[in-house]
Design an enzyme around this catalytic site. Structure first.
Site, mmCIF file in Angstrom:
data_model
loop_
_atom_site.group_PDB
_atom_site.id
_atom_site.type_symbol
_atom_site.label_atom_id
_atom_site.label_comp_id
_atom_site.label_asym_id
_atom_site.label_seq_id
_atom_site.Cartn_x
_atom_site.Cartn_y
_atom_site.Cartn_z
ATOM 1 N N ASP A 1 0.818 -1.104 0.115
ATOM 2 C CA ASP A 1 -0.008 0.027 -0.148
ATOM 3 C C ASP A 1 0.925 1.050 0.181
ATOM 4 O OD1 ASP A 1 -2.967 0.816 0.464
ATOM 5 O OD2 ASP A 1 -1.776 2.215 1.884
ATOM 6 N N ASN B 1 -2.054 12.949 -4.073
ATOM 7 C CA ASN B 1 -2.971 13.235 -5.065
ATOM 8 C C ASN B 1 -3.405 14.621 -4.673
ATOM 9 O OD1 ASN B 1 -3.052 11.320 -6.948
ATOM 10 N ND2 ASN B 1 -4.821 10.200 -5.678
ATOM 11 N N ARG C 1 10.285 -12.811 -12.384
ATOM 12 C CA ARG C 1 10.645 -14.287 -12.685
ATOM 13 C C ARG C 1 9.271 -14.944 -13.182
ATOM 14 N NH1 ARG C 1 13.117 -17.132 -7.641
ATOM 15 N NH2 ARG C 1 11.392 -16.583 -6.752
ATOM 16 N N GLU D 1 5.577 -15.627 -10.933
ATOM 17 C CA GLU D 1 5.345 -14.591 -9.944
ATOM 18 C C GLU D 1 4.310 -13.442 -10.617
ATOM 19 O OE1 GLU D 1 9.478 -14.163 -7.800
ATOM 20 O OE2 GLU D 1 8.969 -12.555 -9.168
ATOM 21 N N GLU E 1 -4.313 2.404 -4.613
ATOM 22 C CA GLU E 1 -2.963 2.369 -4.380
ATOM 23 C C GLU E 1 -2.576 1.162 -3.841
ATOM 24 O OE1 GLU E 1 -5.004 4.359 -0.788
ATOM 25 O OE2 GLU E 1 -5.196 4.337 -2.974
ATOM 26 N N ARG F 1 13.657 -5.704 -1.330
ATOM 27 C CA ARG F 1 14.459 -5.256 -2.732
ATOM 28 C C ARG F 1 13.273 -4.234 -3.273
ATOM 29 N NH1 ARG F 1 15.466 -10.644 -2.955
ATOM 30 N NH2 ARG F 1 13.894 -10.940 -4.721
#
Length: 447
Positions: free
Chosen positions: A321, A329, A354, A357, A365, A385
């Site tokens: 989220d 906004n 990959r 996935e 959002e 990551r």
């Protein structure tokens, strides 16, 4: 077309037992007459019973009027022979079933004389007349000499009732049968004959006989439902004949352009196939971000869930989220907000690219990532990551309370086959982890 019409017209009707409308109408009439007859018989029998009771009361009163004074005089004069004759005459009268005479004499016990028409006592409701016998030994003198009780004849009362009831039933049955016969005769002459004629006419229809109009054989040219049906059948034949003629012309024109139409259909089919493929892609992917939409996500989530259960492999879900996106906004505008969502979607594709996935946008959002064959620890590393890659883009967010750039909160959950039997439970677990990440300060990963 003519052959197909002839084939359809010549098909035999379904093999079902024939049921005449006239017979059904007569049956309905008879049932109505039966109920009406029962009601009328009941009502008229009750009236006859009341009339018989009243008539028998009148007869008993007349007998009493005739014998009252003579009985009183015979008792006063102690004329036993006359008394027996008169009491016997009263008991022998037709409507009398039982007579009881109670003779009163001063200083003596009352003497009771009872005469029954039948050896067995009567049962039922019968008229009973009680009178005091008063003698006049001389002018102005009145002496009570006895009491007279006259009961009606119950058997006679019922005989009269049954006689009238039989007459009533026979009369009503005759009326009902006559009415049913009249209804059947009129219906057969006015309706059934013509309906059969119409059915035969329709059964003989063929393309070459459509111009032969239906003509009902009736002595008088009436304007009624049958005449309307006759007109409509003839009009239908004319319309069908004109339709067959137009269809024949259209078939000739269609045969001439069949090859051209086939080529056009083939070309349009190819276009439609390409359009369907494009529509299918649009229906499965979010128009703004290009990620899978909620519909496509709902299709694939159960497939991955069942595969993980079947092969006993790990399955993880990330619920992402965007932090303070409403403020974003309000600060930068919805157009800039759409560009921000596109950047986030591009980041998701670069991190989770990959095979197998799945990344999807499931809300304004909100994003979901499904990671097959990944446990919770590996999922948390992948989530970190993603956060790092998004931070490197340095998307400005002056309204954020945790960073000057756009950040995300991520909830991580792993499949537990012991407690979860459908995917929504896993998704709910990830949503709870997302709530904890927001509650702990946002811009973080929570398991």
């Amino acid at each position: 077309m003519g052959d197909s019409f002839r084939t359809a017209a010549s098909q035999p009707p379904p093999t079902k037992a024939f049921s005449s409308l006239g017979r059904r109408l007569v049956l309905a009439t008879l049932l109505f007459c039966l109920f009406f007859t029962l009601a009328m018989v009941t009502w008229r029998t009750w009236l006859a019973w009341e009339n018989n009771l009243a008539e028998m009361n009148s007869e008993l009163a007349l007998i009493d009027q005739v014998f009252q004074n003579t009985l009183a005089y015979a008792i006063w004069e102690l004329d036993r022979e006359s008394l027996d004759q008169q009491i016997t005459s009263v008991a022998a009268a037709a409507p009398v079933g039982r007579v009881v005479l109670n003779i009163l004499r001063p200083g003596q016990a009352p003497e009771v004389i009872e005469l029954n028409r039948y050896a067995v006592g009567q049962s039922g409701v019968v008229p009973v007349l009680h009178r005091q016998l008063i003698a006049e030994p001389y002018a102005g003198a009145h002496e009570k000499v006895g009491e007279l009780t006259i009961e009606g004849d119950n058997n006679l009362l019922w005989e009269r009732l049954w006689s009238e009831a039989r007459s009533i039933v026979i009369t009503q049955l005759i009326q009902s049968l006559l009415l049913a016969g009249l209804v059947m005769t009129m219906f057969n002459r006015l309706v059934t004959v013509h309906v059969v004629h119409i059915a035969r006419h329709l059964g003989e229809l063929a393309p070459h006989t459509l111009k032969h109009h239906l003509k009902l054989q009736r002595a008088v040219n009436r304007q009624d439902e049958l005449s309307l049906l006759e007109f409509q059948v003839n009009e239908l034949q004319d319309n069908l004949y004109a339709h067959l003629e137009r269809q024949h012309s259209d078939e000739l024109a269609l045969a001439a352009s069949r090859d051209q139409m086939a080529e056009l259909v083939e070309a349009r089919t190819a276009e439609l196939k390409a359009a369907n493929q494009s529509l299918e892609a649009l229906s499965r992917h979010d128009a703004l971000t290009g990620l899978a939409n909620r519909r496509y996500f709902d299709e694939l989530k159960e497939i991955e869930f069942r595969r993980a259960i079947r092969h006993n492999t790990p399955l993880a879900v990330l619920m992402c989220d965007v932090d303070f996106f409403k403020i974003y906004n309000d600060t930068y505008g919805h157009m800039q907000g759409d560009l921000c969502l596109k950047e986030i979607a591009e980041t998701l594709r670069s991190v989770f690219g990959r095979s197998g996935e799945l990344t999807a946008r499931v809300g304004g959002e909100e994003f979901v990532v499904v990671l097959p064959n990944v446990d919770a620890a590996q999922a948390c590393q992948a989530a970190q990551r993603f956060r790092t890659s998004l931070a490197e883009r340095e998307l400005p967010h002056s309204g954020s309370k945790v960073s000057p750039f756009v950040t995300v909160s991520i909830g991580v959950a792993e499949l537990d086959p012991e407690t979860m039997d459908h995917f929504d439970q896993l998704l709910q677990r990830a949503d709870q982890a997302l709530y904890r990440a927001k509650h702990q300060g946002r811009d973080r990963v929570a398991l």
